[in-house]
Write a protein that holds these residues in place. Structure first.
Motif, PDB file in Angstrom:
ATOM      1  N   PRO A  39       0.810  -1.226   0.000  1.00  0.00           N
ATOM      2  CA  PRO A  39       0.000   0.000   0.000  1.00  0.00           C
ATOM      3  C   PRO A  39       0.842   1.275   0.000  1.00  0.00           C
ATOM      4  CG  PRO A  39      -0.199  -1.179   2.095  1.00  0.00           C
ATOM      5  CD  PRO A  39       0.485  -2.096   1.141  1.00  0.00           C
ATOM      6  N   GLY A  40       2.036   1.208   0.600  1.00  0.00           N
ATOM      7  CA  GLY A  40       2.923   2.380   0.626  1.00  0.00           C
ATOM      8  C   GLY A  40       3.389   2.775  -0.764  1.00  0.00           C
ATOM      9  N   TRP A  59     -16.122   8.033  -5.746  1.00  0.00           N
ATOM     10  CA  TRP A  59     -16.690   7.507  -4.507  1.00  0.00           C
ATOM     11  C   TRP A  59     -17.943   6.714  -4.857  1.00  0.00           C
ATOM     12  CZ3 TRP A  59     -14.396   7.383   0.064  1.00  0.00           C
ATOM     13  CH2 TRP A  59     -13.366   8.290   0.314  1.00  0.00           C
ATOM     14  N   HIS A  71     -13.777   4.315  -2.258  1.00  0.00           N
ATOM     15  CA  HIS A  71     -13.085   4.969  -3.366  1.00  0.00           C
ATOM     16  C   HIS A  71     -12.751   3.901  -4.404  1.00  0.00           C
ATOM     17  CE1 HIS A  71     -10.089   8.388  -4.388  1.00  0.00           C
ATOM     18  NE2 HIS A  71     -11.309   8.851  -4.445  1.00  0.00           N
TER      19      HIS A  71
ATOM     20  N   TRP B  28      -7.537  11.354  -0.641  1.00  0.00           N
ATOM     21  CA  TRP B  28      -6.947  10.013  -0.649  1.00  0.00           C
ATOM     22  C   TRP B  28      -6.852   9.457   0.767  1.00  0.00           C
ATOM     23  CZ3 TRP B  28      -6.112   7.260  -5.016  1.00  0.00           C
ATOM     24  CH2 TRP B  28      -6.213   7.968  -6.211  1.00  0.00           C
ATOM     25  N   GLU B  30      -9.049  10.074   3.015  1.00  0.00           N
ATOM     26  CA  GLU B  30     -10.423   9.605   3.264  1.00  0.00           C
ATOM     27  C   GLU B  30     -10.669   8.277   2.568  1.00  0.00           C
ATOM     28  OE1 GLU B  30     -13.096  12.731   2.148  1.00  0.00           O
ATOM     29  OE2 GLU B  30     -12.191  14.113   3.579  1.00  0.00           O
ATOM     30  N   ALA B  31     -10.108   8.147   1.369  1.00  0.00           N
ATOM     31  CA  ALA B  31     -10.246   6.896   0.623  1.00  0.00           C
ATOM     32  C   ALA B  31      -9.637   5.741   1.405  1.00  0.00           C
ATOM     33  CB  ALA B  31      -9.563   7.031  -0.732  1.00  0.00           C
ATOM     34  N   LEU B  32      -8.513   6.020   2.025  1.00  0.00           N
ATOM     35  CA  LEU B  32      -7.829   4.985   2.812  1.00  0.00           C
ATOM     36  C   LEU B  32      -8.676   4.579   4.011  1.00  0.00           C
ATOM     37  CD1 LEU B  32      -5.169   3.444   2.915  1.00  0.00           C
ATOM     38  CD2 LEU B  32      -4.245   5.256   4.342  1.00  0.00           C
ATOM     39  N   SER B  34     -11.932   4.719   4.250  1.00  0.00           N
ATOM     40  CA  SER B  34     -13.067   3.901   3.809  1.00  0.00           C
ATOM     41  C   SER B  34     -12.594   2.512   3.389  1.00  0.00           C
ATOM     42  CB  SER B  34     -13.795   4.585   2.652  1.00  0.00           C
ATOM     43  OG  SER B  34     -13.023   4.533   1.491  1.00  0.00           O
ATOM     44  N   GLU B  35     -11.363   2.447   2.879  1.00  0.00           N
ATOM     45  CA  GLU B  35     -10.834   1.160   2.419  1.00  0.00           C
ATOM     46  C   GLU B  35     -10.619   0.216   3.596  1.00  0.00           C
ATOM     47  OE1 GLU B  35     -10.884   0.850  -0.726  1.00  0.00           O
ATOM     48  OE2 GLU B  35     -10.194  -1.224  -0.720  1.00  0.00           O
ATOM     49  N   ALA B  37     -12.151   0.203   6.307  1.00  0.00           N
ATOM     50  CA  ALA B  37     -13.447  -0.222   6.861  1.00  0.00           C
ATOM     51  C   ALA B  37     -13.932  -1.487   6.165  1.00  0.00           C
ATOM     52  CB  ALA B  37     -14.471   0.896   6.703  1.00  0.00           C
ATOM     53  N   ASN B  38     -13.388  -1.729   4.979  1.00  0.00           N
ATOM     54  CA  ASN B  38     -13.781  -2.921   4.212  1.00  0.00           C
ATOM     55  C   ASN B  38     -12.772  -4.057   4.341  1.00  0.00           C
ATOM     56  OD1 ASN B  38     -16.319  -2.225   2.565  1.00  0.00           O
ATOM     57  ND2 ASN B  38     -15.040  -0.406   2.376  1.00  0.00           N
ATOM     58  N   ILE B  39     -11.774  -3.875   5.179  1.00  0.00           N
ATOM     59  CA  ILE B  39     -10.826  -4.960   5.432  1.00  0.00           C
ATOM     60  C   ILE B  39     -11.267  -5.666   6.713  1.00  0.00           C
ATOM     61  CG2 ILE B  39      -8.406  -5.532   5.893  1.00  0.00           C
ATOM     62  CD1 ILE B  39      -7.599  -3.009   4.384  1.00  0.00           C
ATOM     63  N   GLU B  44      -4.629  -6.725   9.554  1.00  0.00           N
ATOM     64  CA  GLU B  44      -4.395  -6.431   8.135  1.00  0.00           C
ATOM     65  C   GLU B  44      -4.735  -4.963   7.838  1.00  0.00           C
ATOM     66  OE1 GLU B  44      -2.910  -8.218   6.041  1.00  0.00           O
ATOM     67  OE2 GLU B  44      -3.283  -7.032   4.236  1.00  0.00           O
ATOM     68  N   PHE B  48      -2.148  -2.252   6.500  1.00  0.00           N
ATOM     69  CA  PHE B  48      -2.472  -1.545   5.254  1.00  0.00           C
ATOM     70  C   PHE B  48      -2.347  -0.029   5.445  1.00  0.00           C
ATOM     71  CE2 PHE B  48      -5.298   0.054   1.896  1.00  0.00           C
ATOM     72  CZ  PHE B  48      -4.849  -0.694   0.817  1.00  0.00           C
ATOM     73  N   SER B  52       0.540   2.518   3.971  1.00  0.00           N
ATOM     74  CA  SER B  52       0.128   3.657   3.145  1.00  0.00           C
ATOM     75  C   SER B  52       0.674   4.957   3.709  1.00  0.00           C
ATOM     76  CB  SER B  52      -1.401   3.743   3.078  1.00  0.00           C
ATOM     77  OG  SER B  52      -1.924   2.536   2.611  1.00  0.00           O
TER      78      SER B  52
END
Lengths: 103, 397
Positions: A39-40, A59, A71, B28, B30-32, B34-35, B37-39, B44, B48, B52
Motif C-alpha cells: 500500500p505504501g 466515490w 473509493h 486520498w 479519506e479513501a484509505l 473507507s478502504e 473499513a472494508n478490510i 491487516e 495496510f 500507506s
C-alpha cells in the motif's frame, strides 16, 4: 529532448490489473492483494496516475448497509493506452524497466 | 495486542494522515479510511494503513514544505483565501511570517559568521538542514493544530515528559544532562520544547499545561540548565505581569525554585567553539562577523516587537515570546550557553520555529477570534494594566 516514458515494474503491474478489470471498478486493498504491490507504493502511484489523467477515481456507495462509501478506480482511455504500451516484465519477455516516469 | 486496539490504532493513523495531508491528498486519506473499513481483519487493516502512511509521508512532507515556502512568498489567494496548494494563508499569521523571515535572516548571518570563522562545512549544512526540517514541521503542526486544540495542554505535558526523560536518561557532559543523542546529533530538548511550552502557556492555561510547566521546571533543575530555567522564569514573570492567576502563580513558583536550584549547582561546562561565547569571540575574527552575530541574535526578537502592534492577545504573547528569547540570548552573553540560531546547532532553530506556532493567528486589533476565554475576562480591565504593558515592552526590548 523527449523524456522517455519508462514505468516501474510496480506501475506496470497495477496498470495491468486495472486493464484486466476493464470497465469494472477496482479498490485499493483489492489492487494491493491482486498485484502484491504494498500500500505504501500503491497509493502514491494511484495519486500520480490520477493526476496524470490515466486514472479516474470515484466515490461509490456500497449496497451493504452501514458500510461507508468506497473509493474506486478505473483507467481512462489514455490510461488504457498506457497500460497496453507498458505490460509487466513477465508479459513482455523480461525487459528491463527504469525509473517511474510518473514520479 | 487486542483486535479492537489494532482497529482503533488504524483509525487514529487515518485521522493523523487526514490531518497532516494537504488539500490535494486529503481525499486520498479519506479513501484509505473507507478502504480499511472494508478490510475484515484488524491486523491487516493496521498493516495496510501504516504502509500507506509510510508511502504517502514523503509526499506530504514535501508538499508541506512547498506550502510553507509559498506562504512565505506571499502565496496566491484563490477560493476565498486558500493558496494554490490548498493552504490557507491566514493560518500562517503575520507574526509567524515575520518570525520565519527573521529566523532565516538570522541563520544567514550565523552562516556568514561561521564561514568567516572557519567552521566545518558540516556545521553550516546542519543549520540549514534544521531550517528545512523546522519548516516542514511548522507546516505539519499548523495542519494538526485543530486536533491539538481538542486536548489543550496535552502537547505541553508531553514535551515536559521528554524534558524530564532527558534529565533522567539523557546524555551527560560534565554533570549536565541536557541532551538526547541521535546518531551524530546532540539534541538539546529544552531549547526545542521549552520556548513553545511557555508561549503556549501564555495563551492556554489548564491543569495539564500547568503540570507540564512544573514538570519542565523540575527537569531543568535536575539537568541542571541555568539558562533555560532563567528563560522560564523570565517568560512567566512577564505573563504574571498580565495576569497573576493561580496557574501562573504555581508555574512561576516552580520555575523560580528550579532557577534557584540551578544557581546552587555547579555549571562547569566549557565553551564550545562556534556555539558558545561567540557574541564576543566573533569580534576577534572581524568586526563584521561580530556585528553579524549580534544582529542575528537581535533579529530573533523582531516578532515580539511586531506583535506589540497587534491586539491584546498578540501583545501579551509577543511579550512572553520576546522575554523568553531575550533571556536565552542574555544567558549566552553572560555564560557558556548556546547562542541561539546564529551559533552552530539545530535545536534552537527548530525550537524557534516551534515557538512561532504558539503565536496568535490574528494580530488585528479588532480581532476577537484568537483571544483565549480566560484572557478575555481580564485583559485591559485590570487596574495598572498599562503599567504592566510598559514593563513588558522593557522586557521585550
Amino acid at each position: 529532448m523527449t523524456r522517455s516514458r519508462r514505468l516501474s515494474e510496480h506501475a506496470r503491474t497495477v496498470l495491468c490489473a486495472l486493464l484486466d478489470a476493464r470497465e469494472a471498478w477496482s479498490h485499493g486493498y483489492e489492487l494491493s492483494r491482486l498485484t502484491g504491490v504494498k500500500p505504501g507504493t500503491l497509493y502514491p502511484l494511484l495519486i500520480r496516475l490520477e493526476a496524470s489523467g490515466y486514472l479516474v477515481a470515484e466515490w461509490q456507495q456500497l449496497a451493504k448497509v452501514g458500510r461507508p462509501p468506497r473509493h474506486a478506480y478505473r483507467l481512462t482511455a489514455s490510461g488504457v493506452l498506457l497500460a497496453r504500451e507498458n505490460p509487466p516484465a513477465a508479459a513482455s519477455g523480461g525487459a528491463e524497466f527504469g525509473q517511474d516516469a510518473l514520479a | 495486542m487486542r483486535p479492537g486496539f489494532q482497529r482503533a490504532l488504524a483509525d487514529r493513523l487515518c485521522s493523523l494522515l487526514h490531518a497532516i495531508s494537504p488539500k490535494e491528498i486529503r481525499g486520498w486519506a479519506e479513501a484509505l479510511r473507507s478502504e480499511i473499513a472494508n478490510i475484515p481483519h484488524d491486523g491487516e487493516a493496521l498493516r495496510f494503513v501504516s504502509g500507506s502512511l509510510c508511502g504517502l509521508l514523503p509526499r506530504i512532507l514535501l508538499t508541506n514544505l512547498q506550502t510553507t515556502i509559498i506562504a512565505l512568498a506571499g502565496g496566491e489567494h484563490i477560493d476565498g483565501g486558500s493558496t494554490a496548494m490548498g493552504f490557507s494563508l491566514h493560518r500562517f499569521s503575520q507574526l509567524r511570517l515575520v518570525g520565519v523571515i527573521s529566523l532565516i535572516a538570522a541563520i544567514g548571518l550565523g552562516l556568514a559568521y561561521m564561514a568567516a570563522a572557519g567552521a566545518p562545512a558540516a556545521y553550516l549544512t546542519l543549520n540549514l538542514a534544521a531550517l528545512v526540517l523546522g519548516l516542514v514541521m511548522l507546516g505539519a503542526i499548523l495542519r494538526l493544530s485543530p486536533i491539538a486544540r481538542q486536548w489543550p495542554g496535552l502537547g505541553s505535558f508531553a514535551m515536559a515528559i521528554v524534558l524530564l526523560a532527558t534529565s533522567l536518561f539523557g546524555s551527560a557532559v560534565e554533570g549536565a544532562a541536557r541532551w538526547f543523542v541521535l546518531g551524530p546529533l546532540f539534541i538539546q530538548t529544552s531549547l526545542l520544547f521549552l520556548p513553545v511550552m511557555i508561549v503556549a502557556f501564555a495563551r492556554t492555561r489548564n491543569r495539564l499545561a500547568t503540570s507540564g510547566i512544573c514538570v519542565a521546571a523540575l527537569a531543568l533543575a535536575l539537568q541542571p540548565d541555568r539558562a533555560m530555567a532563567g528563560a522560564l522564569v523570565a517568560g512567566l514573570t512577564v505573563l504574571a505581569m498580565y495576569r497573576l492567576d493561580r496557574a501562573v502563580s504555581v508555574a512561576l513558583a516552580s520555575a523560580a525554585l528550579a532557577f534557584l536550584v540551578t544557581l546552587t549547582r555547579p555549571d562547569a561546562l566549557s565553551a564550545v567553539p562556534f556555539v558558545e561565547q561567540i557574541l564576543f569571540s566573533a569580534f576577534d575574527i572581524h568586526w563584521l562577523a561580530g556585528a553579524a552575530v549580534w544582529l542575528g541574535a537581535a533579529l530573533l526578537l523582531v516578532p515580539a516587537i511586531a506583535g506589540w502592534q497587534g491586539n491584546a492577545d498578540a501583545r501579551k504573547t509577543a511579550a512572553v515570546f520576546g522575554s523568553v528569547w531575550l533571556a536565552i540570548i542574555l544567558a549566552a552573553v553572560v555564560g557558556n550557553y548556546p547562542t541561539p540560531v546564529v551559533g552552530y546547532g539545530g535545536s534552537a532553530i527548530i525550537g524557534y520555529l516551534l515557538c512561532l506556532c504558539a503565536l496568535p493567528t490574528s494580530v488585528e486589533r479588532q480581532s476577537q477570534t484568537d483571544t483565549s476565554l480566560a484572557d478575555r475576562k481580564v485583559r485591559d480591565h485590570r487596574p495598572g494594566a498599562s503599567r504592566m504593558r510598559a514593563l513588558s515592552i522593557v522586557a521585550c526590548l
